[in-house]
Scaffold this active site. Sequence first.
Site, PDB file in Angstrom:
ATOM      1  CG  MET A   1      41.728  29.703  35.094  1.00 49.28           C
ATOM      2  SD  MET A   1      43.041  29.659  36.320  1.00 49.28           S
ATOM      3  CE  MET A   1      43.583  27.776  36.175  1.00 49.28           C
TER       4      MET A   1
ATOM      5  CG  HIS B   1      40.278  33.106  38.878  1.00 45.20           C
ATOM      6  ND1 HIS B   1      41.443  33.164  38.112  1.00 45.20           N
ATOM      7  CD2 HIS B   1      39.321  33.778  38.574  1.00 45.20           C
ATOM      8  CE1 HIS B   1      40.721  34.160  37.287  1.00 45.20           C
ATOM      9  NE2 HIS B   1      39.610  34.456  37.516  1.00 45.20           N
TER      10      HIS B   1
ATOM     11  N   GLY C   1      44.358  32.890  37.746  1.00 47.17           N
ATOM     12  CA  GLY C   1      44.580  33.705  36.673  1.00 47.17           C
ATOM     13  C   GLY C   1      44.819  35.363  37.391  1.00 47.17           C
ATOM     14  CG  HIS C   2      42.346  37.386  39.805  1.00 47.01           C
ATOM     15  ND1 HIS C   2      41.126  36.520  39.894  1.00 47.01           N
ATOM     16  CD2 HIS C   2      41.868  38.537  39.195  1.00 47.01           C
ATOM     17  CE1 HIS C   2      40.224  37.226  39.351  1.00 47.01           C
ATOM     18  NE2 HIS C   2      40.520  38.302  38.916  1.00 47.01           N
TER      19      HIS C   2
ATOM     20  CG  ASP D   1      38.326  40.538  31.087  1.00 44.79           C
ATOM     21  OD1 ASP D   1      37.057  39.795  30.693  1.00 44.79           O
ATOM     22  OD2 ASP D   1      39.064  40.147  31.920  1.00 44.79           O
TER      23      ASP D   1
ATOM     24  N   GLY E   1      37.786  40.920  42.852  1.00 42.08           N
ATOM     25  CA  GLY E   1      37.850  39.793  43.782  1.00 42.08           C
ATOM     26  C   GLY E   1      37.310  38.416  43.248  1.00 42.08           C
TER      27      GLY E   1
ATOM     28  CB  SER F   1      35.295  35.654  39.173  1.00 43.64           C
ATOM     29  OG  SER F   1      36.405  36.175  39.565  1.00 43.64           O
TER      30      SER F   1
END
Length: 286
Positions: A184, A34, A36-37, A150, A31, A186
């Site tokens: 980007m 942003h 990027g998601h 990541d 959650g 969270s």
Amino acid sequence: MIVLESLEAVRNLCERYVSAGLSVGFVPTMGALHAGHVSLFRQSRCECEKTVVSIFVNPTQFGPGEDFASYPRPREADTELCRGAGVDLLFFASAGEVYPEGFQTWVTVGEVSKPLCGKSRPVHFRGVATVVTQLLSIVTPHRAYFGEKDYQQCLVVQRLAQDLHLGCSIRICPTLREPDGLAMSSRNQYLDPRSRRSAPRIRQALLAARDLVLAGETQVERILDRLRSVLEPGEDLRIDYAEVRDASTLEDFGDGVIRRGGAGIVIAVAVIAGRARLIDNIVVQP
């Protein structure tokens, strides 16, 4: 868009998708979504007929003193962002359902999970690997999408999907960045004004190290010296780790000299900026 909260309901709907011959793409998230998601959602929609997104702040990947309790959970905003991005199924998992009373099965990925974030956050990848394995088993997607920011997590998930024969292709998508180069994340919302001004130096330092490698430098310590000189660590930015590793295995270069060929190298950093721990990386083919 369908919104569900029961893992059994998710499993049943995804089974119907697959039985109908539809390709399924899956983006697992915590959650606080942003752009990027959204780029991952769009990639899934380009490649698959149904796109499934999960939101679950996974307690087992947080260690003591980390930000599990304070991690942002803007449910309504996340739901609307998914709806606007064309997601077909959004589901919210609960800790009680993912880890019911008596839960005692864990997924541990070997060598690739040990350095970098695995060293700094020793319980992290066990939690990641366990929850991702569960979610992939429930959704049974054809493809799952992860962001390259990541990087180590991507390698961990690729390894477990291959080793456990999960039948899912793991897609690694490029990192999206702010105009000043900051990856980007969270956790960027944790940055105070001073830290936010300093944080773009992370990307600048990685680019400087990359350029040195491309100019022919092979000594690991000289590459890291260049990175540190541009990052200028101090009160505003503190280095958790800065390392040069093999891009496919995350093995270090024991003799201090990078090897040419193969998958190349990854230069990876974790930096403490105020309340935020930020990670970034760059892959280089020497």
